[in-house]
Structures are given as structure tokens and as C-alpha cells.
Design an enzyme around this catalytic site. Sequence first.
Site, PDB file in Angstrom:
ATOM      1  N   GLY A  17      43.436  34.668  40.010  1.00  0.00           N
ATOM      2  CA  GLY A  17      44.748  34.056  39.753  1.00  0.00           C
ATOM      3  C   GLY A  17      45.850  35.094  39.715  1.00  0.00           C
ATOM      4  O   GLY A  17      46.763  35.019  38.886  1.00  0.00           O
ATOM      5  N   SER A  19      48.163  35.743  41.945  1.00  0.00           N
ATOM      6  CA  SER A  19      49.310  35.510  42.828  1.00  0.00           C
ATOM      7  C   SER A  19      50.622  35.399  42.076  1.00  0.00           C
ATOM      8  O   SER A  19      51.680  35.687  42.615  1.00  0.00           O
ATOM      9  CB  SER A  19      49.095  34.226  43.639  1.00  0.00           C
ATOM     10  N   ARG A  20      50.557  34.952  40.833  1.00  0.00           N
ATOM     11  CA  ARG A  20      51.799  34.730  40.078  1.00  0.00           C
ATOM     12  C   ARG A  20      51.513  34.755  38.590  1.00  0.00           C
ATOM     13  O   ARG A  20      50.359  34.901  38.177  1.00  0.00           O
ATOM     14  CB  ARG A  20      52.469  33.414  40.486  1.00  0.00           C
ATOM     15  N   TYR A 159      42.085  20.723  28.262  1.00  0.00           N
ATOM     16  CA  TYR A 159      42.539  22.117  28.290  1.00  0.00           C
ATOM     17  C   TYR A 159      42.081  22.855  27.031  1.00  0.00           C
ATOM     18  O   TYR A 159      41.528  23.952  27.110  1.00  0.00           O
ATOM     19  CB  TYR A 159      44.071  22.167  28.406  1.00  0.00           C
TER      20      TYR A 159
HETATM   21  P1  NAP Z   1      50.221  29.969  36.820  1.00  0.00           P
HETATM   22  O1  NAP Z   1      51.540  30.649  36.867  1.00  0.00           O
HETATM   23  O2  NAP Z   1      50.163  28.505  37.098  1.00  0.00           O
HETATM   24  O3  NAP Z   1      49.216  30.739  37.821  1.00  0.00           O
HETATM   25  C1  NAP Z   1      47.895  30.276  37.955  1.00  0.00           C
HETATM   26  C2  NAP Z   1      47.115  31.246  38.793  1.00  0.00           C
HETATM   27  O4  NAP Z   1      45.763  30.784  38.832  1.00  0.00           O
HETATM   28  C3  NAP Z   1      47.611  31.335  40.215  1.00  0.00           C
HETATM   29  O5  NAP Z   1      47.444  32.646  40.666  1.00  0.00           O
HETATM   30  C4  NAP Z   1      46.671  30.391  40.963  1.00  0.00           C
HETATM   31  O6  NAP Z   1      46.437  30.788  42.316  1.00  0.00           O
HETATM   32  C5  NAP Z   1      45.382  30.602  40.184  1.00  0.00           C
HETATM   33  N1  NAP Z   1      44.472  29.462  40.304  1.00  0.00           N
HETATM   34  C6  NAP Z   1      44.628  28.213  39.807  1.00  0.00           C
HETATM   35  N2  NAP Z   1      43.578  27.431  40.143  1.00  0.00           N
HETATM   36  C7  NAP Z   1      42.745  28.218  40.858  1.00  0.00           C
HETATM   37  C8  NAP Z   1      41.493  28.010  41.489  1.00  0.00           C
HETATM   38  N3  NAP Z   1      40.868  26.824  41.453  1.00  0.00           N
HETATM   39  N4  NAP Z   1      40.916  29.050  42.146  1.00  0.00           N
HETATM   40  C9  NAP Z   1      41.519  30.250  42.204  1.00  0.00           C
HETATM   41  N5  NAP Z   1      42.716  30.527  41.628  1.00  0.00           N
HETATM   42  C10 NAP Z   1      43.316  29.511  40.971  1.00  0.00           C
HETATM   43  O7  NAP Z   1      49.500  30.152  35.405  1.00  0.00           O
HETATM   44  P2  NAP Z   1      49.718  31.260  34.257  1.00  0.00           P
HETATM   45  O8  NAP Z   1      50.706  30.748  33.297  1.00  0.00           O
HETATM   46  O9  NAP Z   1      49.911  32.588  34.863  1.00  0.00           O
HETATM   47  O10 NAP Z   1      48.290  31.168  33.534  1.00  0.00           O
HETATM   48  C11 NAP Z   1      47.258  32.069  33.812  1.00  0.00           C
HETATM   49  C12 NAP Z   1      46.180  31.944  32.752  1.00  0.00           C
HETATM   50  O11 NAP Z   1      46.770  32.126  31.464  1.00  0.00           O
HETATM   51  C13 NAP Z   1      45.499  30.576  32.727  1.00  0.00           C
HETATM   52  O12 NAP Z   1      44.120  30.747  32.455  1.00  0.00           O
HETATM   53  C14 NAP Z   1      46.181  29.874  31.562  1.00  0.00           C
HETATM   54  O13 NAP Z   1      45.369  28.902  30.960  1.00  0.00           O
HETATM   55  C15 NAP Z   1      46.434  31.040  30.631  1.00  0.00           C
HETATM   56  N6  NAP Z   1      47.508  30.772  29.669  1.00  0.00           N
HETATM   57  C16 NAP Z   1      48.807  30.654  30.073  1.00  0.00           C
HETATM   58  C17 NAP Z   1      49.801  30.449  29.110  1.00  0.00           C
HETATM   59  C18 NAP Z   1      51.264  30.366  29.461  1.00  0.00           C
HETATM   60  O14 NAP Z   1      52.074  30.129  28.560  1.00  0.00           O
HETATM   61  N7  NAP Z   1      51.676  30.602  30.694  1.00  0.00           N
HETATM   62  C19 NAP Z   1      49.447  30.323  27.766  1.00  0.00           C
HETATM   63  C20 NAP Z   1      48.111  30.427  27.398  1.00  0.00           C
HETATM   64  C21 NAP Z   1      47.148  30.664  28.354  1.00  0.00           C
HETATM   65  P3  NAP Z   1      47.179  30.095  43.578  1.00  0.00           P
HETATM   66  O15 NAP Z   1      48.411  30.931  43.843  1.00  0.00           O
HETATM   67  O16 NAP Z   1      46.212  30.220  44.691  1.00  0.00           O
HETATM   68  O17 NAP Z   1      47.523  28.705  43.191  1.00  0.00           O
END
Ligand code: NAP
Length: 255
Positions: A17, A19-20, A159
Site C-alpha cells: 500500500g 502508493s499513497r 474494520y
Molecule cells: P489510503 O490512503 O486509502 O491508501 C491505501 C493503500 O493501500 C493504497 O496504497 C492502496 O493501493 C493500498 N491497497 C488497498 N487495498 C489493497 C489491496 N487489496 N491490495 C494491495 N494494496 C491495496 O489509506 P491510508 O490512510 O494510507 O491507510 C493505510 C493503512 O493505515 C491502512 O491499513 C489503514 O487501515 C491504516 N490506518 C489509517 C488511518 C488514517 O487515519 N488514515 C488510521 C488508522 C489506520 P492502490 O493505490 O493500489 O489502491
Amino acid sequence: MSDAERVLAGRVALVTGASRGIGRGIALALGAAGAAVACAARAVDHSEPTAAQIRAGGGTAHAFGLEVTRAEEIPATLRAVEAALGPIDVLVNNAGITFQRKTLELTDEEWERMLATNLTSMFRLARAVAPSMIARGGGRIINIGSMWGRVGVPQYAAYCVSKAGVDALTRCLAVEWARHGIRVNCVAPGYIRTDFQTEVMADERIRSLIHSKIPLRRLGEPAEVGALVVYLASPAAEFMTGQTIYLDGGQTSSW
Ligand code: NAP
């Protein structure tokens, strides 16, 4: 960055993950700390910009496509990473999804998709990298959980359960693999500024409600998650394993 700050020089890290959002923040931080970074996302053109950014900063990185729910893609991806960069020293299980659903309307398919993406994939990747880490005397696995793995949140049962599972997986792997020199820890973020939050933060009322619940009165940044992951992957954290660290501006400590 000075040599002293390049604490991961000579190490190879795989970030899912990447990419972003948080994954990109982690990949950039690992790259700046001297690691060669395998940046993975669902498609290689998603992860390539992160890899390019690391290379532009003088680091080493390659982009890979890995859909983490497809078990059959894992061995080939790991072989490709090893061929490009060398054996993996640090696995960062970060890829994840979220969605809001009233539990009475949550379908079996949605429940299974959440667990497959957020939890089963982390187990499979850890199981797949561990033999090589064991053969080389150790490694580091860092799972990205969530503060929501510790609390109950209405309409987020799938979740929350997936992230509570990440917590338990972290502890189990840590105690089972400690004798092999593999340290396993979990970073559990609170609200971090990424696409994950864009929709909910667009509503001014919800944004101020969320800020009011965070003692530090702001969202975290992906780079701050990256800094903690670098620490956990570094020799400075040699005595730390099996831990979940909440990076949440104090939210889970608040009354
Ligand atoms: P995000 O901006 O939506 O990015 C999600 C990343 O995961 C993207 O790189 C996406 O790749 C990848 N991804 C999603 N589904 C996938 C799959 N089936 N196979 C491979 N790659 C996949 O999310 P984020 O906020 O950075 O969150 C990242 C992690 O932190 C997650 O585990 C989330 O639960 C955790 N988290 C986030 C927050 C928050 O506030 N943001 C809080 C607590 C925990 P693509 O570009 O290919 O779609």
C-alpha cells in the site's frame, strides 16, 4: 542525511500500500533512512511514483504490483523483490481498506473482503517472508493496525475486528518468532491525513468534532507514521517486540 541518520543503510524493506497516504509516508521515511525500498500497490503504476520520489532523493527503490488479497501473487512478488533488491529485512504490512456499514446491512462478502484485505493478507505476507528471515538470523515485521482495533465504533464492526486481529497477530508472531530474531510490532494510528479521511473531513461539523476528541487538536501526518516505523525497524528498537504503539495525538488515552 548524515550516515548516523541512515540507520537502515544496507537493509531491504517491502511496504504494501505504498502508493499513497500512510504507506507512501512510510516508504519515503525508510528510503531516507537508507533502506532499499520495494514499494507495492495493487498495480505497479500506482506504486511507481513513490519509488521514483525515493530515487529522486538519492535512495534506492523499485515499484511492484501486489494485490494483497490474491495469495497466488505473493510468492512471485517476493521473488521479484529479492531479485531486484535482495532478501527482505523489513516487512511493513500497511495496505488496508475501510468502509462504513450498519451491521444489520453488512454482507458476508463485505465482511470477508475487509478481513481478507486488512488481516489475512498480513498473516500470509508474514508467513511468506519469515523463512528467509529465519535463515538469515532475523528480521522486522511492522503491521499497521488502528486505534479502532481497541475500541468499538458504530457501523465499523468489520474494520474494528480486522484491526483487533492485527493486534493479536502481532503478539502471536512476536512470541513465536522471537527465538529466530524476528521482531514484530504494530503501529496503531489515530486520524492521519490521507485519502482515507478525505470524505469524512470534508464535513466541517464532523471535522471539528474529530479535532475536539484529539488532545493534540490535529490530525497526524503520514511522515510521522514513517518516523515511528523507521525507529521500529532500526537497531534502537532491538528490545521491542509484540507491542502495539498508538500514534493518535493522545486520543485513546483521553477520557
Ligand atoms: P489510503 O490512503 O486509502 O491508501 C491505501 C493503500 O493501500 C493504497 O496504497 C492502496 O493501493 C493500498 N491497497 C488497498 N487495498 C489493497 C489491496 N487489496 N491490495 C494491495 N494494496 C491495496 O489509506 P491510508 O490512510 O494510507 O491507510 C493505510 C493503512 O493505515 C491502512 O491499513 C489503514 O487501515 C491504516 N490506518 C489509517 C488511518 C488514517 O487515519 N488514515 C488510521 C488508522 C489506520 P492502490 O493505490 O493500489 O489502491
